[in-house]
Design a protein around this motif. Sequence first.
Motif, short mmCIF file in Angstrom:
data_model
loop_
_atom_site.label_atom_id
_atom_site.label_comp_id
_atom_site.label_asym_id
_atom_site.label_seq_id
_atom_site.Cartn_x
_atom_site.Cartn_y
_atom_site.Cartn_z
N GLY A 128 0.84 -1.20 0.00
CA GLY A 128 0.00 0.00 0.00
C GLY A 128 0.87 1.24 0.00
O GLY A 128 1.99 1.24 -0.44
N ARG A 129 0.36 2.30 0.51
CA ARG A 129 1.08 3.58 0.54
C ARG A 129 2.20 3.54 1.58
O ARG A 129 2.00 3.14 2.72
N VAL A 130 3.40 3.92 1.15
CA VAL A 130 4.57 3.97 2.03
C VAL A 130 4.94 5.44 2.20
O VAL A 130 4.87 6.21 1.25
N SER A 131 5.35 5.81 3.39
CA SER A 131 5.68 7.22 3.65
C SER A 131 6.87 7.66 2.80
O SER A 131 7.75 6.86 2.48
N ALA A 132 6.88 8.93 2.46
CA ALA A 132 7.97 9.50 1.68
C ALA A 132 9.29 9.35 2.43
O ALA A 132 10.32 9.05 1.82
N ALA A 133 9.26 9.51 3.74
CA ALA A 133 10.48 9.38 4.53
C ALA A 133 11.05 7.98 4.41
O ALA A 133 12.27 7.80 4.27
N LYS A 134 10.20 6.97 4.44
CA LYS A 134 10.66 5.58 4.33
C LYS A 134 11.24 5.33 2.94
O LYS A 134 12.29 4.69 2.81
N VAL A 135 10.57 5.83 1.91
CA VAL A 135 11.06 5.65 0.55
C VAL A 135 12.44 6.30 0.40
O VAL A 135 13.38 5.70 -0.11
N LEU A 136 12.57 7.54 0.87
CA LEU A 136 13.85 8.24 0.74
C LEU A 136 14.94 7.55 1.55
O LEU A 136 16.08 7.43 1.10
N ASN A 137 14.60 7.08 2.73
CA ASN A 137 15.57 6.36 3.56
C ASN A 137 16.03 5.08 2.86
O ASN A 137 17.24 4.76 2.83
#
Length: 89
Positions: A37-46
Amino acid sequence: MSSQRSTSSNKITDDELNALILRLQTLLPQLDQSRHGRVSAAKVLNEICSYIRRLQNEVDGLSGRLSQCLDSMDLTGFDAEIVRDLLQQ
């Protein structure tokens, strides 16, 4: 005043940022949106930063191994130049 206009025109919109995050997310199989589902932008960038660091470490390791192999080979100047040209492509 013109500098304010140029900086405001260079701002990224929320929609553009969301689109970029989704594109980055598709590069990471472990964050596949269809499964999580939707993953936070912070998690994606990390995760992207971690992935880039892993790739850089892999490149460094392979470069070291290649240097060792080339050092152990008896290359003539012409052979070494051919190898350098191939590596730069």
